[in-house]
Design an enzyme around this catalytic site. Structure first.
Site, PDB file in Angstrom:
ATOM      1  N   ASP A   1      26.748 -13.843  32.282  1.00  0.00           N
ATOM      2  CA  ASP A   1      26.840 -13.803  33.852  1.00  0.00           C
ATOM      3  C   ASP A   1      26.927 -15.139  34.449  1.00  0.00           C
ATOM      4  O   ASP A   1      26.686 -16.067  33.911  1.00  0.00           O
ATOM      5  CB  ASP A   1      25.380 -13.451  34.171  1.00  0.00           C
ATOM      6  CG  ASP A   1      25.340 -12.230  35.180  1.00  0.00           C
ATOM      7  OD1 ASP A   1      25.791 -12.552  36.173  1.00  0.00           O
ATOM      8  OD2 ASP A   1      24.454 -11.356  35.065  1.00  0.00           O
TER       9      ASP A   1
ATOM     10  N   ASP B   1      28.751 -12.756  39.484  1.00  0.00           N
ATOM     11  CA  ASP B   1      28.088 -12.321  40.565  1.00  0.00           C
ATOM     12  C   ASP B   1      28.605 -12.659  41.829  1.00  0.00           C
ATOM     13  O   ASP B   1      29.202 -13.633  42.107  1.00  0.00           O
ATOM     14  CB  ASP B   1      26.831 -13.087  40.198  1.00  0.00           C
ATOM     15  CG  ASP B   1      25.565 -12.786  41.115  1.00  0.00           C
ATOM     16  OD1 ASP B   1      25.098 -11.628  40.933  1.00  0.00           O
ATOM     17  OD2 ASP B   1      25.313 -13.557  42.036  1.00  0.00           O
TER      18      ASP B   1
ATOM     19  N   GLU C   1      31.567  -8.730  40.161  1.00  0.00           N
ATOM     20  CA  GLU C   1      30.790  -7.741  41.046  1.00  0.00           C
ATOM     21  C   GLU C   1      30.899  -8.064  42.563  1.00  0.00           C
ATOM     22  O   GLU C   1      30.999  -9.217  43.133  1.00  0.00           O
ATOM     23  CB  GLU C   1      29.173  -8.334  40.978  1.00  0.00           C
ATOM     24  CG  GLU C   1      28.186  -7.313  41.520  1.00  0.00           C
ATOM     25  CD  GLU C   1      26.803  -7.797  41.955  1.00  0.00           C
ATOM     26  OE1 GLU C   1      25.826  -7.241  42.183  1.00  0.00           O
ATOM     27  OE2 GLU C   1      26.837  -9.368  42.320  1.00  0.00           O
TER      28      GLU C   1
ATOM     29  N   HIS D   1      20.311  -3.781  37.071  1.00  0.00           N
ATOM     30  CA  HIS D   1      18.963  -4.514  37.233  1.00  0.00           C
ATOM     31  C   HIS D   1      18.801  -4.516  38.743  1.00  0.00           C
ATOM     32  O   HIS D   1      17.648  -5.359  39.075  1.00  0.00           O
ATOM     33  CB  HIS D   1      18.736  -6.003  36.471  1.00  0.00           C
ATOM     34  CG  HIS D   1      19.996  -6.841  37.351  1.00  0.00           C
ATOM     35  ND1 HIS D   1      21.308  -6.620  37.190  1.00  0.00           N
ATOM     36  CD2 HIS D   1      19.951  -7.810  38.107  1.00  0.00           C
ATOM     37  CE1 HIS D   1      22.176  -7.627  37.817  1.00  0.00           C
ATOM     38  NE2 HIS D   1      21.320  -8.067  38.544  1.00  0.00           N
ATOM     39  N   ASP D   2      19.716  -4.273  39.509  1.00  0.00           N
ATOM     40  CA  ASP D   2      19.381  -4.296  41.121  1.00  0.00           C
ATOM     41  C   ASP D   2      19.040  -2.929  41.528  1.00  0.00           C
ATOM     42  O   ASP D   2      19.117  -2.640  42.734  1.00  0.00           O
ATOM     43  CB  ASP D   2      20.573  -4.982  41.786  1.00  0.00           C
ATOM     44  CG  ASP D   2      20.904  -6.300  41.400  1.00  0.00           C
ATOM     45  OD1 ASP D   2      19.746  -7.034  41.155  1.00  0.00           O
ATOM     46  OD2 ASP D   2      22.079  -6.814  41.434  1.00  0.00           O
TER      47      ASP D   2
HETATM   48  C1  NOJ Z   1      23.594  -9.834  42.453  1.00  0.00           C
HETATM   49  C2  NOJ Z   1      22.680  -9.901  41.396  1.00  0.00           C
HETATM   50  O1  NOJ Z   1      22.923  -8.843  40.570  1.00  0.00           O
HETATM   51  C3  NOJ Z   1      21.419  -9.889  41.998  1.00  0.00           C
HETATM   52  O2  NOJ Z   1      20.434  -9.818  40.986  1.00  0.00           O
HETATM   53  C4  NOJ Z   1      21.292 -11.069  42.754  1.00  0.00           C
HETATM   54  O3  NOJ Z   1      20.063 -11.365  43.380  1.00  0.00           O
HETATM   55  C5  NOJ Z   1      22.171 -11.547  43.839  1.00  0.00           C
HETATM   56  N1  NOJ Z   1      23.747 -11.060  43.088  1.00  0.00           N
HETATM   57  C6  NOJ Z   1      22.387 -12.893  44.140  1.00  0.00           C
HETATM   58  O4  NOJ Z   1      22.585 -13.720  42.879  1.00  0.00           O
END
Ligand code: NOJ
Length: 560
Positions: free
Chosen positions: A96, A204, A261, A333-334
């Site tokens: 990541d 990210d 992302e 994970h989000d």
């Molecule tokens: C996206 C990540 O997947 C998430 O878990 C994170 O809180 C935010 N970006 C900030 O880095």
């Protein structure tokens, strides 16, 4: 070489995968000890969420040192061992890359905040209070932008009387990519990881790195603070920066995978980001399909209309058909657990989890499997606020309740949408702590691990796990899965998701019943499909008849 078109990525969330030392938090040695699970599934790539030193304000997405490993997770030597073990199984490892922001405890930020004249001042976004206002006065923030984790996106640093920008938590200051030395420092760090042997990066919120340098106020009437994201989502120089990164870091290296992302990215922009001729990224994560069940914010829940899901994913399939490439995912994970959100985590859990897998994995694009999805893991039964750990959920609760919202109502939305749903420990077996740890897990194990766990799934040939294994095998063996074209069918059907894939004379019909009632797939050329081979799933009631939450793939050859 687009090897990743026929690859499947498995996402590991290190805190919650496997704990080797009994401190209740997963670690690198734990991951290494469970790699055979991923290899058996057939995944080609493992994506590791952040394991760098971090105050863990946002579970590792707040990095204080880009070139080391947090002692909670192990050491660089443990990382090298894990990498070697991944490679020994013929898989690749993608890490990541969090370079929109660092932790406020990163040495760069410490230097940047030390004085207005610091040589690293411009590595972050510093601004004086709003004209005519006193630093610290209500509304004196330089812009009206909101943080994604509630409250304003600016924090006053009393030492120099200026504010710094943080789109996420106040412990995650945004880096200023306008500064060439900062960009070079990041590229150098990326090359360092590649030389260590990693096979690419999941980047990210990488479409946030270019902001409109004027930092204008955001539009809208969301109260004192509004999103402001129109000034930093796919900002003016984002393509330039990613092309530069490609030249400086990736050019001339084979076999890598890069995925950006990108919240808020449009199909048109995604085509530019992933057009091989432009040499920016291999693929992006877009968010349209995981926002269809929400209103103005993610906490504002509304039912998902299957038509909307088809329209959205179908548009992305069409938009990236000729140029560019899609990433495919239901969860990470989000996001809440896929089977609880899009399927049925009760009576039909196994069938729904398989159907979701079938539908997603047969799209054109690179599928991502989030740890535990291959077991059909579900959302967790969080009872009280104290059961949650995630900063996003906790801040949202505090802010909404302070503003007068009904605490029970807020809790109900955390239960449905909270990120901790995806972060409960991996369910390896039926033992007390699910085989995840010998200590006290940092987030409670879902009690349903007694039934839903990897050991039980491996032993059951009809399990969700073996279904994923077969789907992944199919992507590797049937070229139409990776390379065939895509046609959406039945766009208005409220229960059946249906599409075809075609390559040469091979055609697949993919069906998924997104409802708890039996359904008939009224597809064109029904007669032809009735005579087709059942490639995935069963068809006890006939090839086009679907039981509740059932999915299926049919295969036909066309006479040409
Ligand atoms: C996206 C990540 O997947 C998430 O878990 C994170 O809180 C935010 N970006 C900030 O880095």
């Amino acid at each position: 070489m687009s090897w990743w078109k026929s690859a499947v990525v498995y996402q590991v969330y290190p805190r919650s995968f496997a704990d080797s030392d009994g401190d209740g938090i997963g670690d690198l040695a734990g991951i290494a000890s469970r790699l055979d699970h991923v290899a058996e599934l057939g995944a080609d790539v493992l994506w590791l969420c952040p394991v760098y030193p971090s105050p863990q304000d946002d579970a590792g997405y707040d990095i204080s040192d880009y070139r080391a490993i947090d002692s909670t997770f192990g050491t660089l030597a443990d990382f090298d061992r894990l990498l070697a073990e991944v490679h020994a199984r013929g898989m690749k490892l993608v890490t990541d890359l969090v370079v929109n922001h660092t932790s406020d405890e990163h040495a760069w930020f410490a230097e940047s905040r030390s004085s207005r004249d610091s040589p690293r001042r411009d590595w972050y976004w510093w601004r004086p209070p709003r004209a005519g206002m006193e630093a610290g006065a209500p509304g004196a923030e330089p812009t009206n932008w909101r943080s994604a984790f509630s409250g304003p996106a600016w924090e006053l640093d009393p030492a120099t009387g200026e504010y710094y920008l943080h789109i996420f938590s106040r412990k995650q200051p945004d880096l200023n990519w306008e500064t060439p030395e900062l960009r070079e420092a990041i590229y150098e760090m990326m090359r360092w990881w590649l030389e260590r042997g990693v096979d690419g990066f999941r980047m990210d919120v990488v479409n946030f790195i270019s902001k409109d340098p004027a930092l204008p106020d955001g539009r809208g009437d969301g109260g004192a603070f509004v999103s402001g994201s129109e000034h930093y989502i796919c900002g003016p120089r984002v393509h330039e920066f990613l092309a530069e990164m490609h030249r400086e870091v990736f050019a001339g290296r084979d076999g890598l995978l890069t995925v950006g992302e990108m919240p808020g990215v449009t199909v048109e922009d995604a085509r530019l980001f992933t057009d091989p001729a432009r040499a920016e990224l291999d693929m992006v994560f877009q968010f349209e399909h995981v926002q269809l069940d929400q209103g103005a914010t993610k906490w504002d829940l509304r039912p998902l209309a299957l038509r909307d899901l088809k329209a959205s994913l179908g548009r992305w399939q069409a938009g990236l058909a000729e140029r560019g490439w899609n990433s495919l995912y239901w969860g990470n994970h989000d996001q809440p657990r896929a089977v609880s959100r899009f399927g049925d985590d009760g009576e039909h859990r196994v069938r729904a989890a398989k159907m979701l897998a079938t539908v997603l994995q047969m799209h054109r694009g690179t599928p991502y499997v989030y740890q535990g999805e291959e077991l059909g893991m579900t959302n967790a039964p969080f009872a009280r606020l104290e059961d949650f750990r995630d900063i996003e959920s906790l801040n949202h609760y505090a802010e909404s309740v302070a503003a007068g919202a009904d605490p029970e109502h807020v809790l109900a939305s955390l239960r449905r949408m909270g990120r901790d749903n995806a972060r409960t420990p991996m369910q390896w077996d039926a033992s007390e702590r699910a085989g995840f740890t010998t200590g006290t897990p940092w987030l409670a194990v879902n009690p349903n691990h007694v039934e839903i766990n990897a050991e039980a799934a491996r032993a059951d040939p009809d399990s969700v796990f073996h279904h994923y294994r077969r789907l992944i095998e199919l992507r590797h063996s049937e070229p139409v899965v990776a390379h065939g074209d895509f046609t959406m069918l039945l766009p208005d059907d409220e229960r059946v998701y249906a599409f075809t894939r075609r390559l040469g004379d091979v055609e697949l019909l993919v069906l998924g019943n997104f409802s708890g009632a039996a359904a008939e797939a009224a597809v064109p050329s029904g007669e032809r499909w009735r005579a087709a081979e059942v490639l995935v799933g069963e068809a006890p009631d006939g090839p086009l008849s679907l039981r509740p939450w059932e999915g299926r793939v049919l295969k036909a050859r066309s006479a040409r």
